[in-house]
Scaffold this motif. Structure first.
Motif, short mmCIF file in Angstrom:
data_model
loop_
_atom_site.label_atom_id
_atom_site.label_comp_id
_atom_site.label_asym_id
_atom_site.label_seq_id
_atom_site.Cartn_x
_atom_site.Cartn_y
_atom_site.Cartn_z
N GLU A 48 0.89 -1.16 -0.10
CA GLU A 48 -0.11 -0.05 -0.16
C GLU A 48 0.70 1.12 0.09
O GLU A 48 0.78 2.19 -0.98
N ASP A 49 2.01 1.35 0.75
CA ASP A 49 2.88 2.52 0.95
C ASP A 49 3.50 2.68 -0.21
O ASP A 49 3.72 3.81 -0.77
N ALA A 50 3.95 1.45 -0.97
CA ALA A 50 4.95 1.54 -2.52
C ALA A 50 3.80 2.22 -3.32
O ALA A 50 4.31 3.13 -4.12
N LEU A 51 2.52 1.84 -3.36
CA LEU A 51 1.60 2.34 -4.45
C LEU A 51 1.21 3.85 -4.42
O LEU A 51 1.26 4.66 -5.17
N GLY A 55 2.28 7.40 -6.62
CA GLY A 55 1.73 8.48 -6.81
C GLY A 55 0.54 8.00 -7.92
O GLY A 55 0.04 8.84 -8.89
N GLY A 56 0.10 6.78 -7.88
CA GLY A 56 -0.90 6.33 -8.68
C GLY A 56 -0.41 6.12 -10.29
O GLY A 56 -1.05 5.66 -11.10
N THR A 57 0.76 6.07 -10.43
CA THR A 57 1.43 5.86 -11.71
C THR A 57 1.82 4.46 -12.08
O THR A 57 2.05 4.01 -13.28
N GLU A 60 -0.35 -2.37 -9.44
CA GLU A 60 -0.21 -3.42 -8.52
C GLU A 60 0.54 -4.61 -9.10
O GLU A 60 1.59 -5.10 -8.64
N GLU A 61 -0.08 -5.21 -10.34
CA GLU A 61 0.57 -6.17 -11.10
C GLU A 61 2.04 -5.86 -11.51
O GLU A 61 2.83 -6.77 -11.64
N TYR A 62 2.18 -4.61 -11.78
CA TYR A 62 3.49 -4.13 -12.54
C TYR A 62 4.74 -4.28 -11.21
O TYR A 62 5.61 -4.58 -11.36
N LEU A 63 4.19 -3.79 -10.02
CA LEU A 63 5.21 -3.83 -8.88
C LEU A 63 5.15 -5.14 -8.52
O LEU A 63 6.42 -5.53 -8.36
N GLY A 143 10.05 3.79 -9.77
CA GLY A 143 9.28 5.01 -9.28
C GLY A 143 8.78 5.06 -7.96
O GLY A 143 7.97 5.87 -7.59
N VAL A 144 9.31 4.26 -7.03
CA VAL A 144 9.04 4.73 -5.55
C VAL A 144 10.39 5.20 -4.57
O VAL A 144 11.28 4.39 -4.82
N GLU A 145 10.29 6.16 -4.32
CA GLU A 145 11.39 6.73 -3.51
C GLU A 145 11.39 6.68 -2.24
O GLU A 145 10.50 6.74 -1.48
N ILE A 146 12.65 5.98 -1.81
CA ILE A 146 12.99 5.62 -0.33
C ILE A 146 14.26 6.71 0.06
O ILE A 146 15.20 6.69 -0.89
N TYR A 147 13.98 7.23 1.31
CA TYR A 147 15.34 8.23 1.72
C TYR A 147 16.16 7.58 2.95
O TYR A 147 15.30 6.81 3.62
N ASP A 148 16.97 8.12 3.16
CA ASP A 148 17.86 7.65 4.14
C ASP A 148 17.16 8.00 5.62
O ASP A 148 17.21 7.43 6.47
N ASP A 149 16.49 9.18 5.58
CA ASP A 149 15.94 9.59 6.86
C ASP A 149 14.66 8.64 7.16
O ASP A 149 13.96 8.82 8.32
#
Length: 302
Positions: A48-51, A55-57, A60-63, A143-149
């Motif tokens: 859910e968080d990844a989707l 940003g809706g782009t 679920e199947e692609y992920l 297309g899913v951004e994760i940051y150090d913080d």
């Protein structure tokens, strides 16, 4: 002071990563009575968080299919789907017990974990150990951004016996398990014990006392053609362990003990240089052997 960290204190390089509380790298470490065990690290990211981060782009199947190619599986926990990837490492006998051997710990039902963890220092170590950049790159590529913080820390330990005292969170379904959350912005104290007499208030003193032993020294040497007599500084409540060898590194030399502080070593060769070292040894309050520092002497027989 030497550090006594029994049951995984040296394995505190375990982590949890969180993105808005929904993405984690979880670490579970189990230790057996003989000091063997396993360490399982799992990256768990909420679908859910990844989707939402995409940003809706993305569909679920692609992920699902793209992350499957990178080794991620889908796991459902409490009705919620997560992308997970795990690595498991088995440890051999004695590897997960530091300071006290497995038989002693089992006999006295004593296992404890104590460590002072610098959150800022740990964050950098965890970043290197778990390769944050690799995790971020995998998700950034789709297309899913994760940051150090976004990273936080969690470690779960399962002991061979019930945890009696701890400043962590006990598992309500398993009394042998305890979990710790670490704040990266401060110094953290991590503590757990399976013995009622080892508490957070006395664990540092307890650990120090377990390793405390007074040293001896060689005060007098008397030599003859075939023997060497040593007189040692007397220390209360200990035995004296010694080695003698014609080799400076004591390779192959056997260990011998004496209850007395005078030791006569016989059946030596005349005119030969011998290397000698002695130290104190005793059993501590939980039955474990504690050793003093070696004191050395070089002696040539007549």
């Amino acid at each position: 002071m030497k550090k006594l960290k029994i049951c995984l204190a040296g394995l505190l390089m375990t982590a949890a990563m969180a993105v808005t509380g929904c993405t984690q790298i979880q670490n579970y470490t189990k230790v057996n009575k003989d000091g063997s065990g396993k360490v399982v690290s799992t990256i768990k990211i909420s679908k859910e968080d990844a989707l939402l981060r995409a940003g809706g782009t993305l569909s679920e199947e692609y992920l699902d299919s793209t992350l499957a190619e990178s080794g991620y599986k889908i796991v459902n926990e409490n009705g919620k789907d997560y992308y997970t990837i795990s690595a498991e490492e088995n440890r051999g006998k004695g590897e997960l017990l530091k300071g006290v051997d497995g038989s002693t710990a089992s006999k006295y039902n004593l296992y404890f974990l104590y460590s002072e963890v610098d959150g800022k220092e740990l964050k950098q170590k965890l970043k290197d150990q778990f390769n944050y950049d690799s995790v971020k790159d995998t998700f950034s590529a789709i297309g899913v951004e994760i940051y150090d913080d976004d990273f936080s820390y969690e470690a779960t330990f399962e002991f061979p016996a019930k945890v009696i005292n701890t400043n962590g969170v006990r598992d309500i379904t398993n009394p042998k398990k305890v979990t710790f959350d670490i704040d990266f912005n401060k110094m953290n104290v991590v503590f757990a014990s399976t013995h009622k007499d080892v508490t957070l208030s006395n664990v540092k003193t307890f650990a120090k006392d377990l390793l405390k032993i007074a040293d001896t020294k060689i005060t007098k040497v008397k030599r003859s053609k075939k023997s060497i007599k040593l007189t040692l500084k007397k220390v209360k409540g200990v035995k004296y362990q010694y080695q003698i060898s014609t080799k400076k590194n004591f390779s192959g030399a056997s260990y011998k003990k004496s209850k007395k502080n005078t030791i006569t070593i016989k059946k030596l060769k005349s005119g030969t240089k011998y290397y000698i070292r002695v130290r104190t040894v005793k059993k501590n309050t939980i039955g474990n052997m504690v050793y003093g520092s070696w004191k050395k002497k070089t002696v040539r027989t007549k």
